[in-house]
Design a protein around this motif. Structure first.
Motif, PDB file in Angstrom:
ATOM      1  N   ARG A 109     -64.867   8.595  45.094  1.00  0.00           N
ATOM      2  CA  ARG A 109     -63.771   7.703  44.384  1.00  0.00           C
ATOM      3  C   ARG A 109     -62.568   7.502  45.095  1.00  0.00           C
ATOM      4  O   ARG A 109     -62.272   6.319  45.074  1.00  0.00           O
ATOM      5  N   ASP A 110     -62.187   8.403  45.920  1.00  0.00           N
ATOM      6  CA  ASP A 110     -61.102   8.103  46.613  1.00  0.00           C
ATOM      7  C   ASP A 110     -61.191   7.584  48.276  1.00  0.00           C
ATOM      8  O   ASP A 110     -60.349   7.500  48.906  1.00  0.00           O
ATOM      9  N   ASP A 111     -62.490   7.479  48.316  1.00  0.00           N
ATOM     10  CA  ASP A 111     -63.088   6.949  49.809  1.00  0.00           C
ATOM     11  C   ASP A 111     -62.524   8.012  50.809  1.00  0.00           C
ATOM     12  O   ASP A 111     -62.188   7.609  51.978  1.00  0.00           O
ATOM     13  N   ALA A 112     -62.489   9.160  50.640  1.00  0.00           N
ATOM     14  CA  ALA A 112     -62.247  10.390  51.480  1.00  0.00           C
ATOM     15  C   ALA A 112     -63.398  10.529  52.339  1.00  0.00           C
ATOM     16  O   ALA A 112     -64.566  10.608  51.793  1.00  0.00           O
ATOM     17  N   PRO A 113     -63.178  11.378  53.378  1.00  0.00           N
ATOM     18  CA  PRO A 113     -64.303  11.873  54.076  1.00  0.00           C
ATOM     19  C   PRO A 113     -65.031  13.169  53.148  1.00  0.00           C
ATOM     20  O   PRO A 113     -64.483  13.781  52.628  1.00  0.00           O
ATOM     21  N   LEU A 114     -66.285  12.805  53.394  1.00  0.00           N
ATOM     22  CA  LEU A 114     -67.296  13.716  52.708  1.00  0.00           C
ATOM     23  C   LEU A 114     -67.379  15.189  53.463  1.00  0.00           C
ATOM     24  O   LEU A 114     -67.399  15.005  54.626  1.00  0.00           O
ATOM     25  N   PRO A 115     -67.299  16.118  52.787  1.00  0.00           N
ATOM     26  CA  PRO A 115     -67.715  17.449  53.266  1.00  0.00           C
ATOM     27  C   PRO A 115     -69.131  17.897  53.596  1.00  0.00           C
ATOM     28  O   PRO A 115     -69.855  18.450  52.935  1.00  0.00           O
ATOM     29  N   GLU A 116     -69.419  17.261  54.914  1.00  0.00           N
ATOM     30  CA  GLU A 116     -70.816  17.178  55.193  1.00  0.00           C
ATOM     31  C   GLU A 116     -71.520  18.536  55.613  1.00  0.00           C
ATOM     32  O   GLU A 116     -72.679  18.820  55.255  1.00  0.00           O
ATOM     33  N   ALA A 117     -70.394  19.435  56.199  1.00  0.00           N
ATOM     34  CA  ALA A 117     -71.111  20.761  56.584  1.00  0.00           C
ATOM     35  C   ALA A 117     -71.296  21.533  55.291  1.00  0.00           C
ATOM     36  O   ALA A 117     -72.393  22.145  55.281  1.00  0.00           O
ATOM     37  N   GLU A 118     -70.561  21.476  54.131  1.00  0.00           N
ATOM     38  CA  GLU A 118     -71.002  22.299  52.971  1.00  0.00           C
ATOM     39  C   GLU A 118     -71.977  21.558  52.369  1.00  0.00           C
ATOM     40  O   GLU A 118     -72.842  22.266  51.599  1.00  0.00           O
ATOM     41  N   THR A 119     -72.066  20.275  52.290  1.00  0.00           N
ATOM     42  CA  THR A 119     -73.271  19.560  51.717  1.00  0.00           C
ATOM     43  C   THR A 119     -74.600  20.215  52.396  1.00  0.00           C
ATOM     44  O   THR A 119     -75.671  20.387  51.620  1.00  0.00           O
ATOM     45  N   GLY A 120     -74.702  20.371  53.674  1.00  0.00           N
ATOM     46  CA  GLY A 120     -75.943  20.563  54.496  1.00  0.00           C
ATOM     47  C   GLY A 120     -76.208  22.015  53.872  1.00  0.00           C
ATOM     48  O   GLY A 120     -77.233  22.460  53.800  1.00  0.00           O
ATOM     49  N   ALA A 121     -75.212  22.962  53.916  1.00  0.00           N
ATOM     50  CA  ALA A 121     -75.467  24.451  53.539  1.00  0.00           C
ATOM     51  C   ALA A 121     -75.938  24.338  52.143  1.00  0.00           C
ATOM     52  O   ALA A 121     -77.008  25.279  51.759  1.00  0.00           O
ATOM     53  N   LEU A 122     -75.355  23.816  51.100  1.00  0.00           N
ATOM     54  CA  LEU A 122     -75.951  23.846  49.995  1.00  0.00           C
ATOM     55  C   LEU A 122     -77.355  23.233  49.581  1.00  0.00           C
ATOM     56  O   LEU A 122     -78.089  23.686  48.908  1.00  0.00           O
ATOM     57  N   LEU A 123     -77.635  22.180  50.240  1.00  0.00           N
ATOM     58  CA  LEU A 123     -78.889  21.472  50.101  1.00  0.00           C
ATOM     59  C   LEU A 123     -80.024  22.439  50.713  1.00  0.00           C
ATOM     60  O   LEU A 123     -80.932  22.635  50.250  1.00  0.00           O
ATOM     61  N   ALA A 124     -79.578  23.402  51.955  1.00  0.00           N
ATOM     62  CA  ALA A 124     -80.529  24.332  52.312  1.00  0.00           C
ATOM     63  C   ALA A 124     -80.716  25.437  51.124  1.00  0.00           C
ATOM     64  O   ALA A 124     -81.788  26.148  51.010  1.00  0.00           O
ATOM     65  N   ALA A 125     -79.630  25.751  50.557  1.00  0.00           N
ATOM     66  CA  ALA A 125     -79.572  26.820  49.578  1.00  0.00           C
ATOM     67  C   ALA A 125     -80.556  26.329  48.322  1.00  0.00           C
ATOM     68  O   ALA A 125     -81.398  26.985  47.789  1.00  0.00           O
ATOM     69  N   LEU A 126     -80.396  25.068  48.062  1.00  0.00           N
ATOM     70  CA  LEU A 126     -81.341  24.642  46.900  1.00  0.00           C
ATOM     71  C   LEU A 126     -82.761  24.165  47.259  1.00  0.00           C
ATOM     72  O   LEU A 126     -83.630  24.675  46.595  1.00  0.00           O
ATOM     73  N   ASP A 127     -82.888  23.827  48.763  1.00  0.00           N
ATOM     74  CA  ASP A 127     -84.303  23.909  49.004  1.00  0.00           C
ATOM     75  C   ASP A 127     -85.176  25.119  48.972  1.00  0.00           C
ATOM     76  O   ASP A 127     -86.449  25.209  49.200  1.00  0.00           O
TER      77      ASP A 127
END
Length: 741
Positions: A109-127
């Motif tokens: 919404r704010d066009d802010a930088p995305l937390p890519e490191a946290e995204t990768g860690a949680l995607l791995a946890a979901l996988d």
């Protein structure tokens, strides 16, 4: 094109507002599952929230949000299909994924930088929960349909007008021959503009429907206007489907469950089809002839497809809604259509609030002018003034209702703080909430977030013991923090409590002495020792951590609460826990006040705190000790304070003949008497905050402008009384005279 005139920018803004509601529903659903309500409907609520966020994100090209929501949705689908069981580890990851989904929504919404490191860690946890069931990303789901659809309109002469076929002359599709075990269903599907605005696509829904069995689809083009009159944002197509499947009506309806209310949907079982009790069969006389599916018959009635969704849904003979009949769906959608919502910019509401405040001031000025003119109270002008006062109050109440919001959104944010803080210190902590529907001014909610975050982190880090200490003390392994909100005595009281070890008062006192905050021989009560925590620079932690130990926290909390016209108190029991209580005004705009006079000064007290007014003489006043008095009220004793002396306006009264006393109610149910000189009026007053350039004296909450233009201070009686008690020599305990803590 400017953003203000860009319709897509408005739709995008509406999407993010809707995301806040969906995220709230997601948190509610996960909390219900944690509380044991792991029924199918609760899981579906969680699934729908994530699915809807993903659908809208795809429409706006928010790929990172789509990718994460899709993986989260896939794991939730495993739970829905009973292929994955929810356990403590699963639920923990689900909560973390919900928090991260919220971060991605706000960053997008704010066009802010995305937390890519946290995204990768949680995607791995979901996988980890998917294992071999992990499916590839369905990127094709979010490609606009029009980009790959060739209508053959590049050359105006490509399709001569004379060659456009007449739809009425189209041959009927070949008849469907049902198998012995399958049933035949007649489905009419007409999407609305909202379906596409939320990122859903009709083609995907039809494709999923086709996976249930053998399907024959007819697109109804009768409502399509000439090209020159075509409006792209308005859907004109509908589809009639004849489906041969062994599935029941509930399964068919589940294909469309995420676009409920965004389309006209009719699902009708042919005569002889086993509908499993999901829908009523079509009447025998309305059964279409086998050789001409009813989809073609519908093309002859374009008006029916073009009617408003609410009306069409209400008239649908057998629309399916989960495990309910068509009537339930029709009633639900009709109710939803009746409750329209208008989203208004907050700045406009603030401007309206300010104008209402000025209206209240002008009404007071007019009232005072007419009173000074000597008009009879029964004159037409005075009668009209009363009507004007009533209308002013109604307007003010309506505006305050617009600004009032439940504290639920704030409490949900605190749930995340508890999860993150407990993970950081390695403790197992559970947050329990109560009173989430309690409404308070939106400004109060926004400014309360930071101090409440400090208190929650403090409770996790300091209030709750370690696992080993809890086991030694015979407590459960899981610590508990309770967050409650309620209306009391015309104010909002928010309490944060824990079941920890309580405040170590000897340690707190020694730290205060070592830091020079109090003299070594100071005689302090338990309550006064507890309040040392609010001193600037005070900290009981010797090691600086991510959560605390920098000497900043509780003093900031008290300052923030006082800036809101509130107060904070502490109650602690060794070995059982600590309770922090915050008392706040309901609104920061307008209040009903009692205008009083003390030592020649005009002051205002909140009217909802005044229980009763009395006129005393000396015989009704008992002196407990020099400077401390009580009065008897209906066989009970109430402490009496001289308001003029407490504010430093005059020396304490020695006699109380013909003294006016106001009985003040406190949040804990106790009462206190305040001696004043005179009561001048009762009226609505507009609250004007005191900025940092003014000295914030104890008991002064704000200021206001009276009808004659005079500025009067608005008092906080409880704060005045507490300050007076602290300034009194301790020869008698507060419990002996019933003064509230």
């Amino acid at each position: 094109m400017s953003i203000d005139n860009d319709p897509m920018a408005e739709i995008r803004a509406s999407y993010f507002v809707e995301c806040e509601e969906l995220l709230e529903a997601l948190q509610d659903g996960l909390q219900s599952i944690e509380d044991g309500a792991d029924d199918v409907e609760t899981i579906n609520v969680v699934f729908r929230a994530v699915h809807s966020i993903k659908g809208g994100a795809g429409a706006f090209g928010l790929d990172a949000l789509v990718r994460f929501a899709h993986r989260y949705e896939t794991v939730l689908d495993e739970v829905r299909s009973d292929r994955l069981e929810i356990g403590p580890r699963t639920l923990k990851v689900f909560f973390q994924a919900a928090d991260h989904l919220s971060d991605l929504v706000r960053a997008s919404r704010d066009d802010a930088p995305l937390p890519e490191a946290e995204t990768g860690a949680l995607l791995a946890a979901l996988d980890e929960f998917l294992g071999d069931a992990k499916e590839p990303e369905e990127e094709i789901d979010f490609q606009p349909m029009g980009m790959s659809l060739d209508l053959g309109l590049e050359d105006e002469e490509a399709v001569p007008a004379a060659e456009v076929p007449d739809l009425d002359d189209l041959p009927p599709p070949p008849p469907m021959e049902p198998s012995p075990t399958a049933g035949i269903w007649q489905i009419h599907f007409a999407p609305t503009a909202e379906l596409f605005e939320t990122g859903n696509e009709a083609a995907i829904l039809l494709r999923n429907l086709g996976e249930l069995g053998k399907m024959q689809v007819t697109c109804n083009l009768a409502g399509l206007p000439p090209l020159a009159q075509l409006q792209p944002e308005i859907p004109h197509l509908s589809w009639d489907i004849t489906l041969e499947t062994e599935a029941h009506g509930r399964e068919i309806a589940s294909i469309f469950e995420f676009v409920e209310g965004q389309c006209l949907l009719e699902i009708i079982a042919w005569e002889g089809t086993d509908n499993g009790g999901d829908v009523s069969r079509a009447p025998a006389e309305s059964k279409p002839a086998p050789e001409v599916p009813p989809s073609l018959a519908r093309a002859e009635k374009p008006a029916e497809a073009a009617q408003p969704v609410e009306e069409a849904t209400a008239s649908a003979p057998a629309a399916v809604s989960g495990d309910k009949g068509g009537t339930a769906r029709a009633n639900k959608q009709a109710t939803a259509a009746a409750k329209s919502v208008v989203r208004v910019d907050l700045d406009r509401i603030e401007r309206l609030v300010n104008l209402v405040g000025e209206l209240v001031i002008n009404q007071a000025m007019l009232s005072q002018s007419l009173e000074r003119s000597g008009l009879s109270s029964h004159s037409d002008a005075m009668n009209e003034l009363e009507e004007f006062q009533r209308l002013t109050r109604d307007i003010q109440d309506s505006v305050m209702m617009i600004r009032a919001q439940p504290v639920k959104s704030l409490f949900q944010r605190m749930a995340r703080i508890v999860r993150e803080a407990s993970s950081a210190v390695g403790k197992d902590v559970r947050l329990q909430t109560s009173g989430e529907a309690t409404e308070v001014d939106k400004t109060v909610i926004e400014r309360l977030a930071d101090p409440l975050t400090h208190m929650i982190r403090n409770a996790v880090d300091h209030g709750l013991e370690s696992l080993e200490d809890r086991l030694v003390a015979g407590k459960p392994e899981q610590g508990r923090i309770t967050l409650t909100a309620a209306h009391r005595s015309g104010r909002v009281v928010i309490e944060v409590s824990d079941d920890g070890a309580g405040i170590n008062r000897p340690k707190v006192r020694q730290i205060a002495v070592d830091k020079g905050l109090i003299p070594a021989d100071a005689n302090l009560s338990d309550s006064e020792i507890d309040n040392l925590l609010f001193l600037p620079g005070f900290s009981t932690v010797s090691v600086v951590s991510d959560l605390s130990g920098r000497g900043v926290g509780m003093d900031v909390v008290r300052t923030a609460i006082q800036a809101l016209g509130g107060r904070i108190s502490i109650t602690s029991t060794p070995g059982k826990g600590t309770l922090f209580s915050i008392s706040l005004p309901l609104t920061l705009a307008v209040l009903d006040g009692m205008v009083i006079e003390v030592a020649g000064e005009t002051l205002v007290l909140p009217l909802n705190l005044v229980v009763e007014t009395l006129t005393l003489d000396d015989r009704e006043v008992e002196m407990v000790r020099p400077g401390s008095h009580v009065i008897e009220v209906r066989s009970g004793f109430v402490p009496l304070f001289d308001l003029g002396a407490a504010l430093g306006y005059r020396p304490p009264l020695e006699k109380f003949d013909n003294t006016v006393v106001l009985l003040i109610a406190h949040e804990d149910g106790s009462q206190t008497g305040l001696a004043i000189d005179n009561i001048l009026d009762q009226r609505q007053v507009v609250i004007k905050g005191l900025d940092d350039s003014f000295y914030r004296a104890p008991g002064i909450a704000a200021a206001t402008i009276l009808g004659d233009g005079q500025i009067a201070l608005i008092l906080d009686p409880s704060d005045i009384i507490q300050s007076a008690v602290r300034a009194t020599p301790r020869t008698v305990t507060k419990d002996e005279i019933g003064v509230p803590a």
